[in-house]
Design an enzyme around this catalytic site. Sequence first.
Site, PDB file in Angstrom:
ATOM      1  N   TYR A  14      19.729 -36.725  29.656  1.00  0.00           N
ATOM      2  CA  TYR A  14      20.790 -36.167  30.499  1.00  0.00           C
ATOM      3  C   TYR A  14      20.583 -34.683  30.808  1.00  0.00           C
ATOM      4  O   TYR A  14      21.350 -34.099  31.572  1.00  0.00           O
ATOM      5  CB  TYR A  14      22.163 -36.350  29.838  1.00  0.00           C
ATOM      6  CG  TYR A  14      22.552 -37.804  29.678  1.00  0.00           C
ATOM      7  CD1 TYR A  14      22.905 -38.573  30.783  1.00  0.00           C
ATOM      8  CD2 TYR A  14      22.545 -38.410  28.425  1.00  0.00           C
ATOM      9  CE1 TYR A  14      23.247 -39.904  30.646  1.00  0.00           C
ATOM     10  CE2 TYR A  14      22.890 -39.742  28.279  1.00  0.00           C
ATOM     11  CZ  TYR A  14      23.245 -40.484  29.393  1.00  0.00           C
ATOM     12  OH  TYR A  14      23.587 -41.802  29.258  1.00  0.00           O
ATOM     13  N   HIS A  19      25.988 -34.017  35.912  1.00  0.00           N
ATOM     14  CA  HIS A  19      27.123 -34.149  34.992  1.00  0.00           C
ATOM     15  C   HIS A  19      27.031 -33.157  33.832  1.00  0.00           C
ATOM     16  O   HIS A  19      28.013 -32.953  33.130  1.00  0.00           O
ATOM     17  CB  HIS A  19      27.176 -35.581  34.454  1.00  0.00           C
ATOM     18  CG  HIS A  19      28.533 -36.220  34.519  1.00  0.00           C
ATOM     19  ND1 HIS A  19      29.598 -35.733  35.242  1.00  0.00           N
ATOM     20  CD2 HIS A  19      28.998 -37.355  33.917  1.00  0.00           C
ATOM     21  CE1 HIS A  19      30.643 -36.517  35.091  1.00  0.00           C
ATOM     22  NE2 HIS A  19      30.299 -37.506  34.287  1.00  0.00           N
ATOM     23  N   TYR A  64      29.831 -37.788  24.478  1.00  0.00           N
ATOM     24  CA  TYR A  64      29.639 -38.263  25.841  1.00  0.00           C
ATOM     25  C   TYR A  64      30.872 -37.870  26.646  1.00  0.00           C
ATOM     26  O   TYR A  64      31.970 -37.701  26.126  1.00  0.00           O
ATOM     27  CB  TYR A  64      29.341 -39.768  25.936  1.00  0.00           C
ATOM     28  CG  TYR A  64      27.959 -40.091  25.409  1.00  0.00           C
ATOM     29  CD1 TYR A  64      26.841 -39.962  26.224  1.00  0.00           C
ATOM     30  CD2 TYR A  64      27.779 -40.466  24.085  1.00  0.00           C
ATOM     31  CE1 TYR A  64      25.569 -40.217  25.732  1.00  0.00           C
ATOM     32  CE2 TYR A  64      26.514 -40.721  23.586  1.00  0.00           C
ATOM     33  CZ  TYR A  64      25.415 -40.583  24.421  1.00  0.00           C
ATOM     34  OH  TYR A  64      24.169 -40.823  23.919  1.00  0.00           O
ATOM     35  N   ASN A  66      33.071 -39.054  28.735  1.00  0.00           N
ATOM     36  CA  ASN A  66      34.359 -39.739  28.829  1.00  0.00           C
ATOM     37  C   ASN A  66      35.224 -39.620  27.582  1.00  0.00           C
ATOM     38  O   ASN A  66      36.387 -40.008  27.603  1.00  0.00           O
ATOM     39  CB  ASN A  66      34.149 -41.217  29.169  1.00  0.00           C
ATOM     40  CG  ASN A  66      33.509 -41.399  30.533  1.00  0.00           C
ATOM     41  OD1 ASN A  66      33.272 -40.434  31.261  1.00  0.00           O
ATOM     42  ND2 ASN A  66      33.220 -42.636  30.879  1.00  0.00           N
ATOM     43  N   ASP A  92      31.324 -30.071  35.946  1.00  0.00           N
ATOM     44  CA  ASP A  92      30.821 -30.385  37.278  1.00  0.00           C
ATOM     45  C   ASP A  92      31.938 -30.884  38.189  1.00  0.00           C
ATOM     46  O   ASP A  92      32.900 -31.489  37.726  1.00  0.00           O
ATOM     47  CB  ASP A  92      29.726 -31.458  37.190  1.00  0.00           C
ATOM     48  CG  ASP A  92      30.259 -32.761  36.601  1.00  0.00           C
ATOM     49  OD1 ASP A  92      30.301 -33.771  37.321  1.00  0.00           O
ATOM     50  OD2 ASP A  92      30.640 -32.782  35.407  1.00  0.00           O
ATOM     51  N   ASN A 113      36.339 -38.029  34.575  1.00  0.00           N
ATOM     52  CA  ASN A 113      36.674 -38.715  33.324  1.00  0.00           C
ATOM     53  C   ASN A 113      36.696 -37.792  32.108  1.00  0.00           C
ATOM     54  O   ASN A 113      37.474 -38.008  31.182  1.00  0.00           O
ATOM     55  CB  ASN A 113      35.729 -39.895  33.089  1.00  0.00           C
ATOM     56  CG  ASN A 113      36.007 -41.029  34.055  1.00  0.00           C
ATOM     57  OD1 ASN A 113      37.127 -41.215  34.509  1.00  0.00           O
ATOM     58  ND2 ASN A 113      34.975 -41.788  34.383  1.00  0.00           N
TER      59      ASN A 113
END
Length: 190
Positions: A14, A19, A64, A66, A92, A113
């Site tokens: 990632y 994100h 993560y 969410n 973001d 989220n």
Amino acid sequence: MYIIAGLGNPGNNYTHTRHNAGFEAIDRLADRYRIDISTRKFQALCGSGVIEGQKVLLVKPQTYMNLSGESLRAACDFYKIDPEEELIVLYDDISLAPGQLRIRAKGSAGGHNGIKSIIAHVGTQVFKRVKIGVGEKPAGYDLADYVLGHFSKEEWAVMEEAFGRAARAAAGLVCEDVQSVMNEFNKAAR
């Protein structure tokens, strides 16, 4: 004391994705103020330091995106901070052009989220935000694929500068009123 959190997803796959703009900006802030973000607590990587005379905890949740609220709730509870006054979140935003910033004192999740999770766990929509524009999803793209995708070489040059500006905005929110920081940073990227 302020908690300044950058949102993103953990793991090398990632790194440098849209994100993870919040992680990138927090890293620039940490470099600028020589704060080591390597302590593991609150399901996050954290680092304590001082920005413009104020004690801060820089946080990169490792839950993560969410589930970011779980980490931030634990940090806010431990330090007994008032999220409405002492929490700053960098993340973001696909509704802003790449590199554009938007500073806000409060607001809804706007479909993000990570912010939904923070609002749900912290119990308020009132906390300072530094939104970092990553550009709108192209037609036909899956939103998750887009935000988990990497910047083009041209976009990365714009974003590098934006991450530095986002770090400066976060530092400004520690020592100035929100309106002053909004006036300085809520302009279209050049």
